[in-house]
Design a protein around this motif. Structure first.
Motif, PDB file in Angstrom:
ATOM      1  N   TRP A  63       0.859  -1.184   0.000  1.00  0.00           N
ATOM      2  CA  TRP A  63       0.000   0.000   0.000  1.00  0.00           C
ATOM      3  C   TRP A  63       0.898   1.237   0.000  1.00  0.00           C
ATOM      4  CZ3 TRP A  63       0.839   3.318   4.019  1.00  0.00           C
ATOM      5  CH2 TRP A  63       1.436   2.792   5.167  1.00  0.00           C
ATOM      6  N   GLU A  64       0.316   2.350  -0.404  1.00  0.00           N
ATOM      7  CA  GLU A  64       1.062   3.610  -0.413  1.00  0.00           C
ATOM      8  C   GLU A  64       0.113   4.755  -0.120  1.00  0.00           C
ATOM      9  OE1 GLU A  64       3.781   6.210  -3.549  1.00  0.00           O
ATOM     10  OE2 GLU A  64       3.760   4.013  -3.680  1.00  0.00           O
ATOM     11  N   ASN A  65       0.537   5.641   0.768  1.00  0.00           N
ATOM     12  CA  ASN A  65      -0.255   6.817   1.122  1.00  0.00           C
ATOM     13  C   ASN A  65       0.609   8.056   0.900  1.00  0.00           C
ATOM     14  OD1 ASN A  65      -1.639   8.925   2.407  1.00  0.00           O
ATOM     15  ND2 ASN A  65      -2.557   7.541   3.912  1.00  0.00           N
ATOM     16  N   ASN A  66       0.362   8.746  -0.191  1.00  0.00           N
ATOM     17  CA  ASN A  66       1.196   9.899  -0.550  1.00  0.00           C
ATOM     18  C   ASN A  66       0.983  11.093   0.382  1.00  0.00           C
ATOM     19  OD1 ASN A  66       2.449   8.658  -2.750  1.00  0.00           O
ATOM     20  ND2 ASN A  66       0.712   9.107  -4.085  1.00  0.00           N
ATOM     21  N   LYS A  67      -0.152  11.126   1.076  1.00  0.00           N
ATOM     22  CA  LYS A  67      -0.417  12.245   1.982  1.00  0.00           C
ATOM     23  C   LYS A  67       0.544  12.246   3.165  1.00  0.00           C
ATOM     24  CE  LYS A  67      -5.337  12.808   0.929  1.00  0.00           C
ATOM     25  NZ  LYS A  67      -6.728  12.779   1.479  1.00  0.00           N
ATOM     26  N   ILE A  68       0.949  11.080   3.597  1.00  0.00           N
ATOM     27  CA  ILE A  68       1.877  10.978   4.734  1.00  0.00           C
ATOM     28  C   ILE A  68       3.230  10.407   4.292  1.00  0.00           C
ATOM     29  CG2 ILE A  68       0.056  10.791   6.473  1.00  0.00           C
ATOM     30  CD1 ILE A  68       0.515   7.762   6.501  1.00  0.00           C
ATOM     31  N   ASN A  69       3.441  10.315   2.971  1.00  0.00           N
ATOM     32  CA  ASN A  69       4.705   9.814   2.415  1.00  0.00           C
ATOM     33  C   ASN A  69       5.104   8.467   3.008  1.00  0.00           C
ATOM     34  OD1 ASN A  69       5.148  12.093   0.734  1.00  0.00           O
ATOM     35  ND2 ASN A  69       5.852  13.249   2.532  1.00  0.00           N
ATOM     36  N   ALA A  70       4.147   7.559   3.056  1.00  0.00           N
ATOM     37  CA  ALA A  70       4.394   6.253   3.672  1.00  0.00           C
ATOM     38  C   ALA A  70       3.978   5.129   2.729  1.00  0.00           C
ATOM     39  CB  ALA A  70       3.628   6.150   4.989  1.00  0.00           C
ATOM     40  N   THR A  71       4.560   3.982   2.971  1.00  0.00           N
ATOM     41  CA  THR A  71       4.213   2.784   2.217  1.00  0.00           C
ATOM     42  C   THR A  71       4.349   1.589   3.147  1.00  0.00           C
ATOM     43  OG1 THR A  71       4.662   1.527   0.186  1.00  0.00           O
ATOM     44  CG2 THR A  71       6.563   2.401   1.365  1.00  0.00           C
ATOM     45  N   GLY A  72       3.922   0.427   2.696  1.00  0.00           N
ATOM     46  CA  GLY A  72       4.023  -0.743   3.556  1.00  0.00           C
ATOM     47  C   GLY A  72       3.626  -2.014   2.842  1.00  0.00           C
ATOM     48  N   LEU A  73       3.819  -3.111   3.541  1.00  0.00           N
ATOM     49  CA  LEU A  73       3.466  -4.436   3.051  1.00  0.00           C
ATOM     50  C   LEU A  73       2.593  -5.123   4.087  1.00  0.00           C
ATOM     51  CD1 LEU A  73       3.789  -7.029   1.259  1.00  0.00           C
ATOM     52  CD2 LEU A  73       5.898  -7.489   2.562  1.00  0.00           C
ATOM     53  N   GLU A  74       1.499  -5.720   3.632  1.00  0.00           N
ATOM     54  CA  GLU A  74       0.621  -6.494   4.502  1.00  0.00           C
ATOM     55  C   GLU A  74       0.557  -7.921   3.980  1.00  0.00           C
ATOM     56  OE1 GLU A  74      -3.134  -4.534   4.315  1.00  0.00           O
ATOM     57  OE2 GLU A  74      -2.495  -2.827   5.533  1.00  0.00           O
ATOM     58  N   LEU A  75       0.794  -8.879   4.858  1.00  0.00           N
ATOM     59  CA  LEU A  75       0.637 -10.272   4.450  1.00  0.00           C
ATOM     60  C   LEU A  75      -0.074 -11.049   5.543  1.00  0.00           C
ATOM     61  CD1 LEU A  75       2.902 -12.410   5.916  1.00  0.00           C
ATOM     62  CD2 LEU A  75       4.443 -10.938   4.634  1.00  0.00           C
ATOM     63  N   GLU A  76      -0.739 -12.120   5.139  1.00  0.00           N
ATOM     64  CA  GLU A  76      -1.487 -12.931   6.087  1.00  0.00           C
ATOM     65  C   GLU A  76      -1.293 -14.402   5.748  1.00  0.00           C
ATOM     66  OE1 GLU A  76      -6.095 -13.133   7.580  1.00  0.00           O
ATOM     67  OE2 GLU A  76      -5.117 -11.164   7.436  1.00  0.00           O
ATOM     68  N   ILE A  77      -1.039 -15.208   6.787  1.00  0.00           N
ATOM     69  CA  ILE A  77      -0.799 -16.639   6.641  1.00  0.00           C
ATOM     70  C   ILE A  77      -1.878 -17.400   7.400  1.00  0.00           C
ATOM     71  CG2 ILE A  77       0.850 -18.503   7.071  1.00  0.00           C
ATOM     72  CD1 ILE A  77       3.024 -16.230   7.203  1.00  0.00           C
ATOM     73  N   GLU A  78      -2.567 -18.294   6.718  1.00  0.00           N
ATOM     74  CA  GLU A  78      -3.613 -19.075   7.377  1.00  0.00           C
ATOM     75  C   GLU A  78      -2.986 -20.086   8.330  1.00  0.00           C
ATOM     76  OE1 GLU A  78      -7.315 -22.112   6.321  1.00  0.00           O
ATOM     77  OE2 GLU A  78      -6.302 -21.020   4.716  1.00  0.00           O
ATOM     78  N   LEU A  79      -3.622 -20.258   9.498  1.00  0.00           N
ATOM     79  CA  LEU A  79      -3.066 -21.146  10.521  1.00  0.00           C
ATOM     80  C   LEU A  79      -3.972 -22.329  10.847  1.00  0.00           C
ATOM     81  CD1 LEU A  79      -1.614 -18.555  13.078  1.00  0.00           C
ATOM     82  CD2 LEU A  79      -0.380 -19.810  11.296  1.00  0.00           C
ATOM     83  N   SER A  80      -5.049 -22.504  10.103  1.00  0.00           N
ATOM     84  CA  SER A  80      -6.008 -23.560  10.439  1.00  0.00           C
ATOM     85  C   SER A  80      -5.382 -24.953  10.402  1.00  0.00           C
ATOM     86  CB  SER A  80      -7.214 -23.505   9.501  1.00  0.00           C
ATOM     87  OG  SER A  80      -6.805 -23.656   8.149  1.00  0.00           O
ATOM     88  N   ASN A  81      -4.328 -25.138   9.607  1.00  0.00           N
ATOM     89  CA  ASN A  81      -3.655 -26.442   9.544  1.00  0.00           C
ATOM     90  C   ASN A  81      -2.628 -26.626  10.648  1.00  0.00           C
ATOM     91  OD1 ASN A  81      -5.055 -27.230   7.211  1.00  0.00           O
ATOM     92  ND2 ASN A  81      -3.554 -26.257   5.871  1.00  0.00           N
ATOM     93  N   PHE A  82      -2.358 -25.553  11.395  1.00  0.00           N
ATOM     94  CA  PHE A  82      -1.321 -25.604  12.431  1.00  0.00           C
ATOM     95  C   PHE A  82      -1.883 -25.384  13.834  1.00  0.00           C
ATOM     96  CE2 PHE A  82       0.428 -23.914   8.481  1.00  0.00           C
ATOM     97  CZ  PHE A  82       1.440 -24.817   8.221  1.00  0.00           C
ATOM     98  N   SER A  83      -3.091 -24.879  13.916  1.00  0.00           N
ATOM     99  CA  SER A  83      -3.665 -24.560  15.219  1.00  0.00           C
ATOM    100  C   SER A  83      -5.177 -24.719  15.192  1.00  0.00           C
ATOM    101  CB  SER A  83      -3.320 -23.114  15.618  1.00  0.00           C
ATOM    102  OG  SER A  83      -3.988 -22.737  16.806  1.00  0.00           O
TER     103      SER A  83
END
Length: 217
Positions: free
Chosen positions: A30-50
């Motif tokens: 994602w990127e937000n030019n108003k605050i000059n910021a960016t980032g990465l979001e990721l999600e890992i499913e855990l139903s097979n582990f918990s």
């Protein structure tokens, strides 16, 4: 704003996850030019582990100040467009990667409805195992000097109050000191990612152990 250094970090995270056989349900920048910021979001499913967790979410935060600081230090980045941005030229920060790691618990499996009990017993029971998990996680992550907290939401039904959202959140910050090349930055990110995944797995294991005993009680 262009973030070629952070884009390289994103590719490193992606390739390292693939190398370790970790598959994501969500992987987006994602990127937000108003605050000059960016980032990465990721999600890992855990139903097979918990039996008690739905997923693990990891968010990486970045901004133009960090991009600028690294571009100044790394060889071969002399033509980086961010070095021409006037208001960043007085920037003296030590670049770091901020990471938010969240374990999302399954509120139904963690709070089974028991026919012989009434009132707010689900919230009361949850508060006990949450406190136990907090103590063990704080011990596990004591050397990291981080913040760990719970985020919960409370609702009610015919059987009393219960937690409709149960999330354990830890905040990490990794300083990138004196890198000489983009390859060094990516190697650093790869090591930190491995460290995060090891810690995440330990939290999953200890939470499963605590909840197994709590739900069965």
């Amino acid at each position: 704003m262009h973030y070629p250094i952070f884009n390289s970090i994103v590719k490193t995270v992606d390739s390292n996850l693939e190398l370790r056989g970790v598959f994501t349900d969500k992987f987006r920048t994602w990127e937000n030019n108003k605050i000059n910021a960016t980032g990465l979001e990721l999600e890992i499913e855990l139903s097979n582990f918990s039996s008690f967790m739905k997923s693990l979410a990891i968010n990486f935060d970045w901004d133009s100040f960090r991009e600028y600081s690294l571009a100044k230090q790394i060889k071969g980045m002399e033509s980086h467009p961010i070095l021409k941005v006037e208001h960043l030229k007085d920037n003296e920060i030590i670049p770091s990667i901020d990471v938010e790691m969240t374990w999302l618990f399954d509120d139904e499996s963690c709070q089974p409805t028991l026919p012989d009990l009434h009132g707010n017993y689900r919230v009361e029971r949850a508060s006990l195992w949450m406190e136990n998990i907090s103590k063990q996680v704080n011990n596990l992550l004591a050397k990291d000097d981080i913040i760990t907290r719970w985020h919960v939401e409370i609702e009610g039904d015919e059987n009393g109050k219960y937690l409709s959202a149960i999330n354990l959140i830890s905040y990490f910050q990794y300083q990138i000191t004196s890198p000489k090349s983009l390859n060094e930055v990516n190697q650093f990110v790869g090591r930190r990612l491995q460290d995060l995944l090891v810690k995440a797995n330990k939290v999953i294991t200890l939470s499963n152990d605590i909840l197994d005993k709590s739900v069965a009680a």
